[in-house]
Design a protein around this motif. Sequence first.
Motif, short mmCIF file in Angstrom:
data_model
loop_
_atom_site.label_atom_id
_atom_site.label_comp_id
_atom_site.label_asym_id
_atom_site.label_seq_id
_atom_site.Cartn_x
_atom_site.Cartn_y
_atom_site.Cartn_z
N ALA A 126 10.80 4.78 4.80
CA ALA A 126 9.95 3.82 4.08
C ALA A 126 9.43 4.47 2.81
N GLY A 127 9.00 3.63 1.88
CA GLY A 127 8.39 4.16 0.66
C GLY A 127 7.22 5.07 1.01
N THR A 128 6.52 4.73 2.08
CA THR A 128 5.34 5.50 2.49
C THR A 128 5.70 6.95 2.80
N TYR A 154 -0.06 1.15 -5.65
CA TYR A 154 0.17 1.13 -4.21
C TYR A 154 1.36 2.03 -3.93
N HIS A 155 1.11 3.09 -3.14
CA HIS A 155 2.18 4.04 -2.85
C HIS A 155 2.53 4.11 -1.37
N GLU A 212 3.82 4.45 -11.21
CA GLU A 212 4.87 3.41 -11.26
C GLU A 212 5.12 3.05 -12.73
N ASP A 217 2.05 -3.95 -7.24
CA ASP A 217 1.01 -4.59 -6.43
C ASP A 217 -0.33 -4.66 -7.17
N ASP A 245 7.28 6.67 -8.88
CA ASP A 245 7.45 5.84 -7.69
C ASP A 245 8.26 4.61 -8.08
N VAL A 247 9.87 2.78 -5.81
CA VAL A 247 10.13 2.11 -4.54
C VAL A 247 10.33 0.61 -4.74
N LYS A 248 9.53 0.02 -5.61
CA LYS A 248 9.65 -1.43 -5.82
C LYS A 248 10.40 -1.78 -7.10
N LYS A 274 12.48 0.39 -0.07
CA LYS A 274 12.67 -1.07 -0.09
C LYS A 274 14.14 -1.47 -0.24
#
Length: 445
Positions: A126-128, A154-155, A212, A217, A245, A247-248, A274
């Motif tokens: 996961a991104g987390t 949001y990370h 990011e 988010d 980051d 991720v998104k 993601k």
Amino acid sequence: MTTSPTHLPLAESERAVELAAYDRDSDVIAGVEQLRFFPLAVCGGRDSRLIAASGRELIDFSASWTASGTGHAHPDVVAAVSDAIADQAGASVLSSATSASTQLAEQLLDLVPTRGDDRRAYLGLAGTDANDVAVRAMRHATGRHRILSFTGSYHGGLGLSQQVSGIGIEPGTDAPEATLLPYPTTETKLTDVLTRVAVELARGDVAGILVEAVQCDGGVLVPPNGFISGLREACDEHGALLVLDEVKAGLGRTGVRFAYEQDNVLPDVVTLGKALGGGLPVSAVVADVSLLGEPVASALLTAAGNPVSCAAASAAIQVLTNETTLANVAARGAEFRELVAGYRASDRIGASHLAQCRGRGLLHGLELVDRDGNPDDTLAAMAIYRAWELGCVLYVVRGNVLECTPPLTISAADLHLGTERILQAIDDAVAGLVPPEALEAFSGW
Ligand SMILES: Cc1ncc(COP(=O)(O)O)c(C=O)c1O
């Protein structure tokens, strides 16, 4: 799949079936993992459509918060997963090489531009966990502890990644493991932020910056050009590391492979997640071996590097980053902006409540305001509730921003249909078609 009429009214019989399926979930699924906005109950999906429990087809303008970037059940991903599960090379990369995990890591090293002469890929779930690994790498490599990140960032949803995020779970508990700086949206703010960054870095205790390139988010914020390159220069001056980051926003979402490419910089570390998994849980970190090599055996998740997930990711990367998909993102994104601009210029009832449409590619935020121009969280909640009734799924970020992130492979027909449903939903919400009590069961963020 069949094409539904533009504004499909939710029949009472369909509502009853969907609510029954939703209620079963409420009885058994833990609240700690619920981020719910309306009673969405899904039993299948293909391309950019989800199939609700009643059989209704919903245009998916969230793509499961972008985790379904390839679209649901993409045939290349289905084939890769079917092959991999039929001849399963175990379930983990921890204590063995697997051909699928090796191949995915090789692909990532080819694809993701970062600094480093001898690089490695961490494969996660996961991104987390990817951001957790990145933060720990920054601290371990520099021997410094402090992390700079940004308000509204949001990370991750657990542990260290949650604790360096600007979006806190409870008010007043934001980012205990980071120093937060404002995310710049104008040239003037950029100058202020870069000055602040320089001051923080000059203290000599900052391991690095986690950022990011488009803040998702936090409200889909696009920074001015020069932000990421400014951070790069500042980090270089003070021996700090730069972590992007993605991720998104990564893997084609903004119309280029990685959102940070807009500033033409090489980060030290890039995190992905993601969409990488093609719908399965896969994440990655790419960086030099000096950052990811040690301490050996310090980031262990048993199912990380799972060969079935890796096979899905290898297929997903090909789909997400090929020229055809990137061209589709650019074309569909332009059409989306045009439809929204037409709505804003119209005399429709909700037009004056749509204050801004921001974003790049197929990552957009629609900012909703009240009559006085103030952020209107309730209107946003009503609009997405109504969109669900009309047959389109999307969610809210930063309270009043509708996040529009359909699959990168969405067709022109579904892009138009979904956008029309969203705009109609804003009209209907303004017109009072969503009773306030409909929202009571949904706490959102
Ligand atoms: C930019 C960014 N980083 C990290 C994460 C965390 O990813 P995950 O929820 O897969 O752990 C998210 C999730 O929304 C995100 O948007």
